[in-house]
Design a protein around this motif. Sequence first.
Motif, PDB file in Angstrom:
ATOM      1  N   GLY A  35       0.767  -1.230   0.000  1.00 30.61           N
ATOM      2  CA  GLY A  35       0.000   0.000   0.000  1.00 30.61           C
ATOM      3  C   GLY A  35       0.800   1.282   0.000  1.00 30.61           C
ATOM      4  N   PHE A  36       2.125   1.223   0.018  1.00 31.97           N
ATOM      5  CA  PHE A  36       2.940   2.436   0.061  1.00 31.97           C
ATOM      6  C   PHE A  36       3.535   2.727  -1.313  1.00 31.97           C
ATOM      7  CE2 PHE A  36       2.531   1.327   4.441  1.00 31.97           C
ATOM      8  CZ  PHE A  36       2.345   2.563   5.053  1.00 31.97           C
ATOM      9  N   GLN A  37       3.892   3.993  -1.532  1.00 32.09           N
ATOM     10  CA  GLN A  37       4.400   4.365  -2.844  1.00 32.09           C
ATOM     11  C   GLN A  37       5.649   5.217  -2.769  1.00 32.09           C
ATOM     12  OE1 GLN A  37       1.368   6.493  -4.970  1.00 32.09           O
ATOM     13  NE2 GLN A  37       1.813   8.427  -4.000  1.00 32.09           N
ATOM     14  N   VAL A  38       6.431   5.140  -3.852  1.00 41.07           N
ATOM     15  CA  VAL A  38       7.613   5.972  -4.029  1.00 41.07           C
ATOM     16  C   VAL A  38       7.479   6.665  -5.375  1.00 41.07           C
ATOM     17  CG1 VAL A  38      10.114   5.998  -4.342  1.00 41.07           C
ATOM     18  CG2 VAL A  38       9.097   4.469  -2.639  1.00 41.07           C
ATOM     19  N   LYS A  39       7.538   7.992  -5.347  1.00 42.64           N
ATOM     20  CA  LYS A  39       7.535   8.799  -6.567  1.00 42.64           C
ATOM     21  C   LYS A  39       8.855   9.554  -6.614  1.00 42.64           C
ATOM     22  CE  LYS A  39       3.069  10.381  -7.786  1.00 42.64           C
ATOM     23  NZ  LYS A  39       2.045  11.446  -7.653  1.00 42.64           N
ATOM     24  N   ALA A  40       9.484   9.561  -7.790  1.00 41.57           N
ATOM     25  CA  ALA A  40      10.762  10.250  -7.935  1.00 41.57           C
ATOM     26  C   ALA A  40      10.897  10.773  -9.357  1.00 41.57           C
ATOM     27  CB  ALA A  40      11.920   9.307  -7.612  1.00 41.57           C
ATOM     28  N   GLU A  41      11.539  11.920  -9.482  1.00 43.98           N
ATOM     29  CA  GLU A  41      11.808  12.453 -10.820  1.00 43.98           C
ATOM     30  C   GLU A  41      12.981  11.719 -11.464  1.00 43.98           C
ATOM     31  OE1 GLU A  41      12.184  16.706 -10.789  1.00 43.98           O
ATOM     32  OE2 GLU A  41      10.254  16.952  -9.777  1.00 43.98           O
ATOM     33  N   GLY A  42      13.854  11.139 -10.652  1.00 43.06           N
ATOM     34  CA  GLY A  42      15.011  10.400 -11.159  1.00 43.06           C
ATOM     35  C   GLY A  42      14.771   8.902 -11.109  1.00 43.06           C
ATOM     36  N   ASN A  43      15.806   8.160 -10.704  1.00 44.45           N
ATOM     37  CA  ASN A  43      15.751   6.699 -10.615  1.00 44.45           C
ATOM     38  C   ASN A  43      15.240   6.258  -9.253  1.00 44.45           C
ATOM     39  OD1 ASN A  43      17.024   6.492 -13.167  1.00 44.45           O
ATOM     40  ND2 ASN A  43      19.027   6.720 -12.216  1.00 44.45           N
ATOM     41  N   VAL A  44      14.749   5.007  -9.188  1.00 49.37           N
ATOM     42  CA  VAL A  44      14.355   4.392  -7.921  1.00 49.37           C
ATOM     43  C   VAL A  44      15.033   3.033  -7.843  1.00 49.37           C
ATOM     44  CG1 VAL A  44      12.469   3.427  -6.549  1.00 49.37           C
ATOM     45  CG2 VAL A  44      12.123   5.563  -7.802  1.00 49.37           C
ATOM     46  N   SER A  45      15.758   2.797  -6.735  1.00 46.94           N
ATOM     47  CA  SER A  45      16.331   1.467  -6.505  1.00 46.94           C
ATOM     48  C   SER A  45      15.811   0.950  -5.171  1.00 46.94           C
ATOM     49  CB  SER A  45      17.863   1.504  -6.521  1.00 46.94           C
ATOM     50  OG  SER A  45      18.364   2.283  -5.463  1.00 46.94           O
ATOM     51  N   VAL A  46      15.514  -0.345  -5.148  1.00 48.88           N
ATOM     52  CA  VAL A  46      14.954  -0.991  -3.954  1.00 48.88           C
ATOM     53  C   VAL A  46      15.782  -2.235  -3.676  1.00 48.88           C
ATOM     54  CG1 VAL A  46      12.893  -2.050  -2.931  1.00 48.88           C
ATOM     55  CG2 VAL A  46      12.638  -0.165  -4.573  1.00 48.88           C
ATOM     56  N   ARG A  47      16.401  -2.302  -2.497  1.00 46.79           N
ATOM     57  CA  ARG A  47      17.222  -3.471  -2.152  1.00 46.79           C
ATOM     58  C   ARG A  47      16.377  -4.682  -1.790  1.00 46.79           C
ATOM     59  NH1 ARG A  47      22.425  -1.499   1.318  1.00 46.79           N
ATOM     60  NH2 ARG A  47      23.267  -0.093  -0.260  1.00 46.79           N
ATOM     61  N   GLY A  48      15.167  -4.466  -1.366  1.00 50.10           N
ATOM     62  CA  GLY A  48      14.269  -5.567  -0.991  1.00 50.10           C
ATOM     63  C   GLY A  48      13.320  -5.897  -2.122  1.00 50.10           C
ATOM     64  N   HIS A  49      12.035  -5.924  -1.794  1.00 48.81           N
ATOM     65  CA  HIS A  49      10.991  -6.274  -2.760  1.00 48.81           C
ATOM     66  C   HIS A  49       9.895  -5.209  -2.721  1.00 48.81           C
ATOM     67  CE1 HIS A  49       9.903  -7.924   1.165  1.00 48.81           C
ATOM     68  NE2 HIS A  49       8.668  -7.599   0.831  1.00 48.81           N
ATOM     69  N   VAL A  50       8.936  -5.352  -3.614  1.00 52.64           N
ATOM     70  CA  VAL A  50       7.761  -4.484  -3.622  1.00 52.64           C
ATOM     71  C   VAL A  50       6.565  -5.384  -3.331  1.00 52.64           C
ATOM     72  CG1 VAL A  50       6.346  -2.864  -4.933  1.00 52.64           C
ATOM     73  CG2 VAL A  50       8.832  -2.943  -5.331  1.00 52.64           C
ATOM     74  N   ASP A  51       5.855  -5.085  -2.244  1.00 51.90           N
ATOM     75  CA  ASP A  51       4.710  -5.895  -1.811  1.00 51.90           C
ATOM     76  C   ASP A  51       3.435  -5.527  -2.544  1.00 51.90           C
ATOM     77  OD1 ASP A  51       5.754  -7.667   0.021  1.00 51.90           O
ATOM     78  OD2 ASP A  51       5.386  -6.390   1.753  1.00 51.90           O
ATOM     79  N   GLU A  52       2.420  -6.386  -2.387  1.00 56.52           N
ATOM     80  CA  GLU A  52       1.078  -6.195  -2.932  1.00 56.52           C
ATOM     81  C   GLU A  52       0.599  -4.763  -2.670  1.00 56.52           C
ATOM     82  OE1 GLU A  52      -2.363  -6.638  -4.718  1.00 56.52           O
ATOM     83  OE2 GLU A  52      -1.359  -8.543  -4.366  1.00 56.52           O
ATOM     84  N   GLY A  53       0.151  -4.093  -3.726  1.00 59.30           N
ATOM     85  CA  GLY A  53      -0.378  -2.747  -3.572  1.00 59.30           C
ATOM     86  C   GLY A  53       0.672  -1.654  -3.532  1.00 59.30           C
ATOM     87  N   GLY A  54       1.947  -2.018  -3.608  1.00 61.32           N
ATOM     88  CA  GLY A  54       2.999  -1.011  -3.653  1.00 61.32           C
ATOM     89  C   GLY A  54       2.977  -0.300  -4.995  1.00 61.32           C
ATOM     90  N   ARG A  55       3.561   0.882  -5.039  1.00 64.69           N
ATOM     91  CA  ARG A  55       3.539   1.659  -6.275  1.00 64.69           C
ATOM     92  C   ARG A  55       4.855   2.418  -6.414  1.00 64.69           C
ATOM     93  NH1 ARG A  55      -1.001   3.586  -9.227  1.00 64.69           N
ATOM     94  NH2 ARG A  55      -0.504   5.402 -10.487  1.00 64.69           N
TER      95      ARG A  55
END
Length: 170
Positions: free
Chosen positions: A32-52
Motif C-alpha cells: 500500500g505504500f508508494q515511491v515517486k521520484a523524478e530520477g531513478n528508484v532502486s529498492v534493495r528488498g521487494h515491492v509488496d502487494e499494492g505497492g507503487r
Amino acid sequence: HQKLIVQSDVDYHTGNIDFPGSVEVRGAIQAGFQVKAEGNVSVRGHVDEGGRIECGGNVAVQHGINGATTRVYAKGSVCAKYINTAHIQAGVDVSVGEYIHQAQIQAGADIVVIGQSGAKHSGAIVGGMAIAGGRISARDAGAEAGGVTRLVAGVDANQLKKASELQQLI
C-alpha cells in the motif's frame, strides 16, 4: 541530481515518498505504500502487494515485484529478480532475472527474462500479457496449468490499445 536514501522499508514509519531526485530504498516497499521520484528508484528488498513506484528514470528492484494491485511506472527501464502478478509499464526495457508470472508488462523496447538460477520456472513467462515495442526473449513461454499467456512483440502498446478501441467501435 539529488538523492534520497531511505535506510529502512517504506512503511508506516516513513510514509509515502515523493522526491524531486533519485530514491534508494535500502529495505522493501511495503503493501500500500508508494515511491515517486523524478530520477531513478532502486529498492534493495521487494515491492509488496499494492505497492507503487512512479519515476522519471529507471527502476531497479533487487528482489521481486509482487501483487495484482502493484503498479510500477518508469520512463526508463525496469529491472527485477522476478515479477509476480504486478502491472509494469516501462518506457524502455524490462529485464527480469528469474521469471514473470501472471503479470501485465508493457515495454517501449525489449522484454528479457534471463533465467539466472536454472530452476524449473527460471527464464519463463507464464500467464498474463507482455507487450514489447521491440523483442521478447525468454527461455519458456506459457504452461499448461499457468493460464493464457499473451505475447506481443514489435508493436507499440499505445497503438495496440487504440486499435482495440477502434475495433470495438466498429
